[in-house]
Design an enzyme around this catalytic site. Sequence first.
Site, PDB file in Angstrom:
ATOM      1  N   GLY A 115      58.277  63.460  33.826  1.00 17.41           N
ATOM      2  CA  GLY A 115      58.040  64.552  33.435  1.00 17.41           C
ATOM      3  C   GLY A 115      57.216  64.443  31.995  1.00 17.41           C
ATOM      4  O   GLY A 115      57.613  65.504  31.154  1.00 17.41           O
ATOM      5  N   HIS A 116      56.043  63.902  31.968  1.00 17.16           N
ATOM      6  CA  HIS A 116      55.180  63.771  30.857  1.00 17.16           C
ATOM      7  C   HIS A 116      53.951  62.947  31.329  1.00 17.16           C
ATOM      8  O   HIS A 116      53.886  62.399  32.536  1.00 17.16           O
ATOM      9  CB  HIS A 116      55.900  63.218  29.728  1.00 17.16           C
ATOM     10  N   ALA A 117      53.024  63.170  30.418  1.00 11.68           N
ATOM     11  CA  ALA A 117      51.900  62.077  30.504  1.00 11.68           C
ATOM     12  C   ALA A 117      51.485  61.628  29.230  1.00 11.68           C
ATOM     13  O   ALA A 117      51.985  62.172  28.213  1.00 11.68           O
ATOM     14  CB  ALA A 117      50.422  63.244  30.799  1.00 11.68           C
TER      15      ALA A 117
END
Length: 140
Positions: free
Chosen positions: A52-54
């Site tokens: 749930g991130h980049a």
Amino acid sequence: MTLKNNGIQILSIPKIEDRRGNLSVIENDIVPFDIKRVYYLYDVPSGSERGGHAHKELKEFLVALSGSFDVVLKDGEEQEIVTLNKPYEGLLINPGIWRELQNFSSGSVCLVVASEVYIEEDYIRDFDEFLEYSSGKQKN
Ligand code: TYD
């Protein structure tokens, strides 16, 4: 831009087969970066999601050492889902790709080989912020 050409790549990991059990090895010639960190996800409860991130700069290489899980990948335009379930194959995720890990099978282990040490400032953890970041990048 397609997610496959620029953002992600499936890479094979050499497998040394043996009656005593198989062995796979990841060295710097397998991944296109110098390995600075290794971490792993395990004991993931059923139905739970990770990621749930980049990342802005970090490259990561994910391997299902045991069991299976799905990686949902987004570049701001396209989405792709990759199922990892082989200890001799991994997923390279380049910077600027949003990832969510889900559908972990019971007892699965996700190994992550990373190009940098842990730097919280390299994370984009808000999806709207990610969309803004990636649309800015595409204009450059
Ligand atoms: P987080 O990035 O939320 O994990 P995931 O993306 O796999 O779901 O990280 C969970 C916690 O662990 C958070 O407090 C940061 C910490 N952490 C480290 O201290 N070092 C690391 O190398 C990583 C990946 C996380």
